[in-house]
Design a protein around this motif. Structure first.
Motif, PDB file in Angstrom:
ATOM      1  N   GLU A  46       2.868  -8.293   7.415  1.00  0.00           N
ATOM      2  CA  GLU A  46       1.746  -9.218   6.933  1.00  0.00           C
ATOM      3  C   GLU A  46       2.160  -9.901   5.568  1.00  0.00           C
ATOM      4  OE1 GLU A  46      -1.783  -7.773   7.437  1.00  0.00           O
ATOM      5  OE2 GLU A  46      -1.543  -6.795   9.353  1.00  0.00           O
ATOM      6  N   ASP A  47       2.468  -9.087   4.799  1.00  0.00           N
ATOM      7  CA  ASP A  47       2.956  -9.257   3.328  1.00  0.00           C
ATOM      8  C   ASP A  47       3.769  -8.495   2.830  1.00  0.00           C
ATOM      9  OD1 ASP A  47       2.645  -9.530   0.547  1.00  0.00           O
ATOM     10  OD2 ASP A  47       0.282  -9.849   0.267  1.00  0.00           O
ATOM     11  N   ASP A  48       4.997  -8.703   2.720  1.00  0.00           N
ATOM     12  CA  ASP A  48       6.195  -7.682   2.416  1.00  0.00           C
ATOM     13  C   ASP A  48       6.066  -7.320   0.925  1.00  0.00           C
ATOM     14  OD1 ASP A  48       7.086  -8.064   4.880  1.00  0.00           O
ATOM     15  OD2 ASP A  48       8.839  -9.448   4.485  1.00  0.00           O
ATOM     16  N   ALA A  49       5.538  -8.222   0.147  1.00  0.00           N
ATOM     17  CA  ALA A  49       5.708  -7.810  -1.416  1.00  0.00           C
ATOM     18  C   ALA A  49       4.482  -6.637  -1.388  1.00  0.00           C
ATOM     19  CB  ALA A  49       5.103  -8.845  -2.377  1.00  0.00           C
ATOM     20  N   PHE A  50       3.104  -6.839  -0.857  1.00  0.00           N
ATOM     21  CA  PHE A  50       2.402  -5.812  -0.931  1.00  0.00           C
ATOM     22  C   PHE A  50       2.822  -4.479  -0.209  1.00  0.00           C
ATOM     23  CE2 PHE A  50      -2.079  -4.321   0.618  1.00  0.00           C
ATOM     24  CZ  PHE A  50      -2.319  -3.516  -0.758  1.00  0.00           C
ATOM     25  N   ALA A  51       3.336  -4.856   1.051  1.00  0.00           N
ATOM     26  CA  ALA A  51       3.776  -3.482   1.823  1.00  0.00           C
ATOM     27  C   ALA A  51       4.731  -2.790   0.922  1.00  0.00           C
ATOM     28  CB  ALA A  51       4.721  -4.039   2.989  1.00  0.00           C
ATOM     29  N   ALA A  52       5.739  -3.408   0.345  1.00  0.00           N
ATOM     30  CA  ALA A  52       6.719  -2.692  -0.450  1.00  0.00           C
ATOM     31  C   ALA A  52       6.170  -1.845  -1.612  1.00  0.00           C
ATOM     32  CB  ALA A  52       7.829  -3.700  -1.138  1.00  0.00           C
ATOM     33  N   ARG A  53       5.186  -2.414  -2.520  1.00  0.00           N
ATOM     34  CA  ARG A  53       4.244  -1.912  -3.384  1.00  0.00           C
ATOM     35  C   ARG A  53       3.618  -0.858  -2.744  1.00  0.00           C
ATOM     36  NH1 ARG A  53       2.955   0.734  -6.813  1.00  0.00           N
ATOM     37  NH2 ARG A  53       2.183   0.108  -8.933  1.00  0.00           N
ATOM     38  N   GLU A  54       3.161  -0.740  -1.709  1.00  0.00           N
ATOM     39  CA  GLU A  54       2.658   0.414  -0.685  1.00  0.00           C
ATOM     40  C   GLU A  54       3.616   1.632  -0.837  1.00  0.00           C
ATOM     41  OE1 GLU A  54       0.201   2.301   2.898  1.00  0.00           O
ATOM     42  OE2 GLU A  54       1.170   0.460   2.930  1.00  0.00           O
ATOM     43  N   ALA A  55       4.755   1.091  -0.076  1.00  0.00           N
ATOM     44  CA  ALA A  55       5.877   2.107   0.184  1.00  0.00           C
ATOM     45  C   ALA A  55       6.485   2.810  -1.045  1.00  0.00           C
ATOM     46  CB  ALA A  55       7.039   1.263   0.801  1.00  0.00           C
ATOM     47  N   GLU A  56       6.134   2.520  -2.341  1.00  0.00           N
ATOM     48  CA  GLU A  56       6.554   2.997  -3.536  1.00  0.00           C
ATOM     49  C   GLU A  56       5.843   4.365  -3.601  1.00  0.00           C
ATOM     50  OE1 GLU A  56       6.005   0.593  -6.886  1.00  0.00           O
ATOM     51  OE2 GLU A  56       7.745  -0.845  -6.016  1.00  0.00           O
ATOM     52  N   SER A  57       4.816   4.635  -2.841  1.00  0.00           N
ATOM     53  CA  SER A  57       3.966   5.879  -2.898  1.00  0.00           C
ATOM     54  C   SER A  57       4.714   6.876  -1.857  1.00  0.00           C
ATOM     55  CB  SER A  57       2.674   5.638  -2.348  1.00  0.00           C
ATOM     56  OG  SER A  57       2.697   5.331  -0.805  1.00  0.00           O
ATOM     57  N   ALA A  58       5.602   6.375  -1.144  1.00  0.00           N
ATOM     58  CA  ALA A  58       6.172   7.194  -0.172  1.00  0.00           C
ATOM     59  C   ALA A  58       7.815   7.377  -0.491  1.00  0.00           C
ATOM     60  CB  ALA A  58       5.976   6.889   1.212  1.00  0.00           C
ATOM     61  N   ALA A  59       8.232   6.395  -1.220  1.00  0.00           N
ATOM     62  CA  ALA A  59       9.974   6.181  -1.424  1.00  0.00           C
ATOM     63  C   ALA A  59      10.221   5.845  -2.944  1.00  0.00           C
ATOM     64  CB  ALA A  59      10.290   5.034  -0.454  1.00  0.00           C
ATOM     65  N   VAL A  60      11.329   6.223  -3.129  1.00  0.00           N
ATOM     66  CA  VAL A  60      12.023   5.995  -4.518  1.00  0.00           C
ATOM     67  C   VAL A  60      13.088   4.606  -4.570  1.00  0.00           C
ATOM     68  CG1 VAL A  60      13.535   6.823  -6.258  1.00  0.00           C
ATOM     69  CG2 VAL A  60      11.958   8.355  -5.042  1.00  0.00           C
ATOM     70  N   GLY A  61      12.777   4.027  -5.197  1.00  0.00           N
ATOM     71  CA  GLY A  61      13.969   2.786  -5.400  1.00  0.00           C
ATOM     72  C   GLY A  61      13.630   1.688  -4.540  1.00  0.00           C
ATOM     73  N   VAL A  62      12.478   1.211  -4.148  1.00  0.00           N
ATOM     74  CA  VAL A  62      12.350   0.400  -2.966  1.00  0.00           C
ATOM     75  C   VAL A  62      12.740  -0.983  -3.498  1.00  0.00           C
ATOM     76  CG1 VAL A  62      10.267  -0.797  -1.516  1.00  0.00           C
ATOM     77  CG2 VAL A  62      10.193   1.704  -2.027  1.00  0.00           C
ATOM     78  N   GLU A  63      13.591  -1.666  -2.412  1.00  0.00           N
ATOM     79  CA  GLU A  63      13.972  -3.106  -2.551  1.00  0.00           C
ATOM     80  C   GLU A  63      13.899  -3.863  -1.256  1.00  0.00           C
ATOM     81  OE1 GLU A  63      18.031  -5.551  -3.902  1.00  0.00           O
ATOM     82  OE2 GLU A  63      17.881  -3.086  -3.702  1.00  0.00           O
ATOM     83  N   ARG A  64      13.433  -4.889  -1.242  1.00  0.00           N
ATOM     84  CA  ARG A  64      13.308  -5.811  -0.254  1.00  0.00           C
ATOM     85  C   ARG A  64      14.668  -6.463   0.112  1.00  0.00           C
ATOM     86  NH1 ARG A  64       9.299  -9.945   0.071  1.00  0.00           N
ATOM     87  NH2 ARG A  64       9.265  -9.951  -2.525  1.00  0.00           N
ATOM     88  N   ILE A  65      15.188  -6.512   1.297  1.00  0.00           N
ATOM     89  CA  ILE A  65      16.410  -7.314   1.467  1.00  0.00           C
ATOM     90  C   ILE A  65      16.321  -8.159   2.510  1.00  0.00           C
ATOM     91  CG2 ILE A  65      17.708  -5.079   0.977  1.00  0.00           C
ATOM     92  CD1 ILE A  65      17.846  -4.589   3.923  1.00  0.00           C
ATOM     93  N   ALA A  66      15.321  -8.430   3.243  1.00  0.00           N
ATOM     94  CA  ALA A  66      15.003  -9.637   4.167  1.00  0.00           C
ATOM     95  C   ALA A  66      13.619  -9.634   4.568  1.00  0.00           C
ATOM     96  CB  ALA A  66      15.730  -9.502   5.276  1.00  0.00           C
ATOM     97  N   PRO A  67      12.912 -10.395   5.398  1.00  0.00           N
ATOM     98  CA  PRO A  67      11.693 -10.477   5.681  1.00  0.00           C
ATOM     99  C   PRO A  67      11.480  -9.393   6.593  1.00  0.00           C
ATOM    100  CG  PRO A  67      12.529 -12.912   5.758  1.00  0.00           C
ATOM    101  CD  PRO A  67      13.755 -12.065   5.530  1.00  0.00           C
ATOM    102  N   GLY A  68      10.401  -8.337   6.304  1.00  0.00           N
ATOM    103  CA  GLY A  68      10.247  -7.207   7.064  1.00  0.00           C
ATOM    104  C   GLY A  68      11.030  -6.052   6.823  1.00  0.00           C
ATOM    105  N   LEU A  69      12.064  -6.095   5.904  1.00  0.00           N
ATOM    106  CA  LEU A  69      13.086  -5.204   5.518  1.00  0.00           C
ATOM    107  C   LEU A  69      13.246  -4.725   4.227  1.00  0.00           C
ATOM    108  CD1 LEU A  69      15.889  -5.776   8.075  1.00  0.00           C
ATOM    109  CD2 LEU A  69      14.184  -4.430   8.368  1.00  0.00           C
TER     110      LEU A  69
END
Length: 373
Positions: free
Chosen positions: A18-41
């Protein structure tokens, strides 16, 4: 005690789309060093599987086997060259994000499954010992959500800017999946409902960004029906809610009793958080300094709001100031930015997101941190 991140190389995160930037920001609560590499990934250096189960906008985390171009030949080459230190039965599950690559996922599953069979694995599509995730994605990365510039109450974020095109195939062994039970908590299905209640997906994501987890305490000073508190409590946080309206306090208590009182573990696998709700003015909270770990609140929306004791601007400014006093982090949702008021209350705007709800409503999400200067 907080669960430590699982060490290893790299993890593949499949975002909700739905919104990869926001999803990645939320994922930081469960992961370290989050970096988007492609839509949805995205990729991460480490994950906490227990927290992945409670994410709203990340569906899966997998131990990365490798990545290459978004085509089946690349996927096959990666798998054939990979060292695999596991045994037993396997299943291959392939996804083409938004249908962006045109790769046949059925063919990918069949061909990659054959590679694994040649390497000594048996296939079990119903209950495998291991699941290999294969994801293909092409397209530009939409904006980051980082704050680019601000002037007064206006905040510009990266959400409208696309990056360079990406073409990615990524393979990984499934390590954790989020629990997709949000449909069981639709606002209209709760014991107490009021129009305008936030959907549980967004409420969960906001709670996670604010730091909700076992051992943390989350406050909502304008808790309304308690939807945000329910989601924070279901990932293990203790929650405190206040609202100026007695009707909302009674309704929030009803909803929290329903969702957080059962003694069995939450669907995410953790103990449900304790809760307390009281009637109070969000601009004068009955809490000591630094009493909670994070604050979440959905600010009243413009002319549709019924506010008996404050002008809307004074209410929001006062709530931001009180949140700054009692917590080091806050996540605010509103129908406008309110960035100027946040900075005036001492907050740094860590990141900002725009989420279009429908034609006449865009929700702004501000992630606020105490000014470290």
């Amino acid at each position: 005690m907080a669960a430590p991140p699982r060490p290893s190389g790299v993890y593949l995160l499949e975002l909700g789309g739905e919104d990869d930037a926001f999803a990645a920001r939320e994922a930081e609560s469960a992961a370290v060093g989050v970096e988007r590499i492609a839509p949805g990934l995205a990729v991460a250096d480490a994950v906490v599987p227990e927290r992945v189960r409670g994410l709203a906008y990340t569906h899966r985390a997998s131990e990365l086997v490798g990545r290459g171009d978004a085509d089946l030949a690349s996927a096959r080459a990666i798998l054939e060259a990979a060292a695999i230190d596991r045994e037993g039965s396997v299943a291959v599950r392939a996804t083409d994000v938004h249908g962006s690559t045109g790769v046949s996922t059925e063919r990918a599953e069949r061909e990659l499954g054959a590679v694994l069979v040649d390497r000594g694995f048996s296939v079990d599509l119903e209950d495998p010992d291991h699941c290999l995730r294969v994801v293909f994605s092409e397209g530009a990365l939409a904006g980051s959500g980082d704050v680019l510039e601000s002037a007064g109450d206006e905040t510009s974020v990266g959400a409208g800017t696309d990056g360079d095109p990406a073409s990615v195939c990524a393979l990984g062994w499934l390590a954790a999946e989020s629990v997709r039970d949000f449909g069981t908590r639709a606002p209209t299905d709760k014991p107490f409902f009021q129009p305008g209640s936030m959907d549980p997906l967004l409420a969960r994501a906001v709670a996670n960004v604010a730091g909700a987890r076992a051992g943390a305490t989350i406050l909502d000073p304008m808790c309304g029906t308690g939807g945000g508190l329910v989601e924070a409590g279901l990932v293990g946080a203790d929650v405190i809610g206040t609202d100026a309206q007695a009707k909302m306090v009674r309704g929030a208590r009803e909803n929290l009793t329903h969702f957080l009182e059962p003694e069995r573990p939450s669907p995410t696998g953790v103990a449900r958080g304790d809760w307390h709700v009281a009637r109070s003015d969000g601009t004068r909270l009955p809490l000591a300094d630094d009493a909670v770990d994070g604050v979440v609140f959905d600010a009243p929306y413009g002319r549709q709001s019924k506010i008996d004791t404050h002008r809307l601007e004074d209410l929001v400014a006062g709530a931001l100031a009180e949140a700054h006093r009692v917590a080091p982090r806050a996540v605010m949702i509103a129908d406008r930015s309110w960035a100027g008021e946040a900075r005036a209350a001492g907050w740094e705007v860590d990141s900002a997101f725009e989420r279009r709800v429908h034609r006449s409503l865009t929700r702004y999400v501000l992630v606020l941190e105490r000014d470290s200067s």
